[in-house]
Design a protein around this motif. Sequence first.
Motif, PDB file in Angstrom:
ATOM      1  N   GLN A  31      22.870  43.993  34.997  1.00 43.91           N
ATOM      2  CA  GLN A  31      22.273  42.639  34.930  1.00 43.91           C
ATOM      3  C   GLN A  31      23.207  41.723  34.148  1.00 43.91           C
ATOM      4  N   TYR A  32      23.395  40.474  34.617  1.00 44.16           N
ATOM      5  CA  TYR A  32      24.257  39.204  33.955  1.00 44.16           C
ATOM      6  C   TYR A  32      25.567  39.500  34.091  1.00 44.16           C
ATOM      7  N   THR A  33      25.792  40.445  35.058  1.00 39.44           N
ATOM      8  CA  THR A  33      27.281  40.858  35.413  1.00 39.44           C
ATOM      9  C   THR A  33      27.839  40.746  36.883  1.00 39.44           C
ATOM     10  N   MET A  34      28.805  40.082  37.099  1.00 36.55           N
ATOM     11  CA  MET A  34      29.120  39.818  38.640  1.00 36.55           C
ATOM     12  C   MET A  34      30.346  40.889  38.892  1.00 36.55           C
ATOM     13  N   LEU A  35      30.055  41.753  39.934  1.00 32.35           N
ATOM     14  CA  LEU A  35      31.098  42.791  40.319  1.00 32.35           C
ATOM     15  C   LEU A  35      31.507  42.105  41.623  1.00 32.35           C
ATOM     16  N   GLY A  36      32.485  42.819  42.368  1.00 34.70           N
ATOM     17  CA  GLY A  36      32.862  42.464  43.612  1.00 34.70           C
ATOM     18  C   GLY A  36      34.252  41.861  43.156  1.00 34.70           C
ATOM     19  N   LYS A  37      35.218  42.612  43.815  1.00 36.07           N
ATOM     20  CA  LYS A  37      36.641  42.236  43.347  1.00 36.07           C
ATOM     21  C   LYS A  37      37.129  41.002  44.034  1.00 36.07           C
ATOM     22  N   ARG A  38      36.592  40.495  45.204  1.00 35.70           N
ATOM     23  CA  ARG A  38      36.908  39.029  45.448  1.00 35.70           C
ATOM     24  C   ARG A  38      36.591  37.952  44.676  1.00 35.70           C
ATOM     25  N   LYS A  39      35.469  38.029  44.102  1.00 33.86           N
ATOM     26  CA  LYS A  39      34.860  36.885  43.136  1.00 33.86           C
ATOM     27  C   LYS A  39      35.796  37.239  41.932  1.00 33.86           C
ATOM     28  N   LEU A  40      35.849  38.203  41.391  1.00 31.05           N
ATOM     29  CA  LEU A  40      36.727  38.724  40.164  1.00 31.05           C
ATOM     30  C   LEU A  40      37.924  38.096  40.229  1.00 31.05           C
ATOM     31  N   ARG A  41      38.542  38.145  41.633  1.00 31.96           N
ATOM     32  CA  ARG A  41      39.968  37.872  41.559  1.00 31.96           C
ATOM     33  C   ARG A  41      40.134  36.413  41.584  1.00 31.96           C
ATOM     34  N   GLU A  42      39.089  35.892  42.240  1.00 33.19           N
ATOM     35  CA  GLU A  42      39.026  34.106  42.212  1.00 33.19           C
ATOM     36  C   GLU A  42      38.933  33.943  40.618  1.00 33.19           C
ATOM     37  N   MET A  43      38.207  34.336  40.100  1.00 36.89           N
ATOM     38  CA  MET A  43      37.986  34.045  38.511  1.00 36.89           C
ATOM     39  C   MET A  43      39.165  33.914  37.787  1.00 36.89           C
ATOM     40  N   VAL A  44      39.831  35.091  37.939  1.00 32.65           N
ATOM     41  CA  VAL A  44      41.262  35.244  37.497  1.00 32.65           C
ATOM     42  C   VAL A  44      42.248  34.022  37.999  1.00 32.65           C
ATOM     43  N   SER A  45      42.378  33.987  39.033  1.00 34.83           N
ATOM     44  CA  SER A  45      43.176  33.138  39.592  1.00 34.83           C
ATOM     45  C   SER A  45      42.875  31.700  39.364  1.00 34.83           C
ATOM     46  N   ASP A  46      41.643  31.332  39.402  1.00 39.80           N
ATOM     47  CA  ASP A  46      41.049  30.039  38.993  1.00 39.80           C
ATOM     48  C   ASP A  46      41.188  29.776  37.476  1.00 39.80           C
ATOM     49  N   GLY A  47      41.431  30.864  36.428  1.00 39.95           N
ATOM     50  CA  GLY A  47      41.413  30.536  35.254  1.00 39.95           C
ATOM     51  C   GLY A  47      40.234  30.305  34.799  1.00 39.95           C
ATOM     52  N   LEU A  48      38.969  30.836  35.181  1.00 39.49           N
ATOM     53  CA  LEU A  48      37.771  30.874  34.605  1.00 39.49           C
ATOM     54  C   LEU A  48      37.713  31.743  33.423  1.00 39.49           C
ATOM     55  N   VAL A  49      38.399  32.813  33.520  1.00 34.05           N
ATOM     56  CA  VAL A  49      38.759  33.718  32.566  1.00 34.05           C
ATOM     57  C   VAL A  49      40.061  33.835  31.873  1.00 34.05           C
ATOM     58  N   ASP A  50      40.757  34.509  31.000  1.00 39.99           N
ATOM     59  CA  ASP A  50      41.904  34.663  30.542  1.00 39.99           C
ATOM     60  C   ASP A  50      42.871  35.520  31.342  1.00 39.99           C
ATOM     61  N   GLY A  51      42.306  36.213  32.349  1.00 41.87           N
ATOM     62  CA  GLY A  51      42.928  37.383  32.974  1.00 41.87           C
ATOM     63  C   GLY A  51      42.011  38.646  33.311  1.00 41.87           C
TER      64      GLY A  51
END
Length: 569
Positions: A274-294
């Motif tokens: 719950q409250y957690t998004m898995l799925g590498k494609r979206k996680l990769r996007e969050m990293v490359s778009d700077g939504l998280v620090d890495g």
Amino acid sequence: MEELPNANLMHTESPPPGNFIRQIVEDDLQSGKHTTVVTRFPPEPNGYLHIGHAKSIWLNFSLARAFGGVCHLRMDDTNPLKEDAEYVEAIKRDVHWLGFDWGAKEYHAADYFQEFYDCAVQLIKLGKAYVCDLSAEEVREYRGTLTEPGRLSPWRDRPVEENLELLSRMKNGDFEDGSRTVRAKIDMASPNINLRDPAIYRIRKVHHHRAGDAWCIYPMYDYAHCISDSIEGITHSICTLEFENHRPLYDWFLDTLERPVHPQQIEFSKLKLQYTMLGKRKLREMVSDGLVDGWDDPRMPTIAGLRRRGYTPEAIRALCEKVGVTKSEVWTELSYLSECQRDDLNVKAHRVMGVLRPLKVVITNYPEGQIEELDAAYFPDDVGLPGSRKVPFGREIFIEQDDFMEDPPKKYFRLQPGGEVRLRRAYIIKCQEVIKNDAGAVVEVRCTYDSDTKSGGSGEHRKVKGTIHWVEATTSVLAEVRLYEELFTVEQPDNIKDGDYRDFLNPNSRVVLPDARLEQSLAQSKVSQRFQFERQGYFIKDLDSTAEKPVFHRIVPLKDGWAKELKKQ
Ligand code: ATP
Ligand code: MG
């Protein structure tokens, strides 16, 4: 990375997982179908591993280990575009950190490219595969729907010789990307769309990080995966439920090719939190778009993020065991993970005192300049582990801002004007005076203490309703503390239909407290060391720490409350 003694390991690793897959394996050994167990964890190296992968790692490795077998680590690196050597290294580091070892059994699907090709030649010779010139769009059109059968490709009956020649020319780069495919010849009327002449090769004139420029064609997942399993002598090929409808295809390839080794594909349901998004494609996007620090941002559900946050491999394995292995799709409550983490750290982490949002308290009847040292055990009696340190006490201390209220509601048992409270491991103090700044905010509280009430004193057992933690001011360590909440404000972020997941990011996912005060003993702490700050939760010292200022992350609070609070709003 330094780890404290691993007292819980036996608890989480024994007995091995009891579940329907284990039962299948046990039956196969008993019936003599297999004499050994070989499983594999087959990540595609296109991102960092996340906690869902941890479940698959735990399942495959612990099953093999339970029966004296082996588990292979196979990089499923047949797709040339998305893969990266950085990910391969990260995957290996994470599997090791989780506590599993593949020994010499590291494989790369890309090393089987020639064998995949030879199998395609074999299928063509058997009349079971053909080169198809339909465009991607035409293939889609011909495929039919769930209610209508597909139509036969006009290229389906190409002569074997022509197919072989075209295949070889495809491989050598004579044709443009997307102009042709190799397809298995199965059944265009099958109710299972996966069996309607699926593609097994497509043309892609791109570099491959392992195979170089040797290939202009790349195999499709369903085709490559079963052959890889067969090559490696896998006995049980465990995957997640979305592949259930692909199993007939898995079996068709191996049967048609008459492979001597035919692993059994077994599916289980994915771990979802719950409250957690898995799925590498979206996680990769969050990293490359700077939504998280890495990738290792402590809010990320990646293994690297969980590690940085301070979670232990023992807790993650315990979660996998607790959730179990089934075929039903459930969203696991986050409290499962935090409970597993608390259980693990309860018997490992020293109890210390840290004040996250300090309020100064002056004890007016305590001698100026005097510091006394109080004995403080590192563990509570119920844990019963040895160890203690000295905690300084003096005239000026810090307490939490919210442990004082000038105008408290009923049943507030902490410090208030005229009220008494016990300082943990020390004295009872009484609030005599409140000092405010020009803006009216409380900046200091003046108290008196009762000198008989410390441990060993005649008033040791005098009862007051509240006990609060504190640190002595002059010896305290100034620190930055980072508190975390979940990254998403919706329970099932993988299921967001309306709008973008970005609209559901939790603005409070990280709160930085720049002037926390920790007890003196923490000046000697090391990066990666974990503690319980009493009443506040479990914390880890982060690598952002400097000699002047340590940085601590909260791993988990002592109680779960966040998700419930959110629901009430
Ligand atoms: P993602 O959906 O996150 O991109 P994936 O399945 O594409 O993951 P792979 O690298 O192909 O990622 O997965 C490696 C293995 O991990 C596969 O066997 C896959 O089934 C398994 N796996 C992936 N996600 C989960 C999950 N949430 N729970 C359990 N196993 C998982
Ligand atoms: Mg995948």
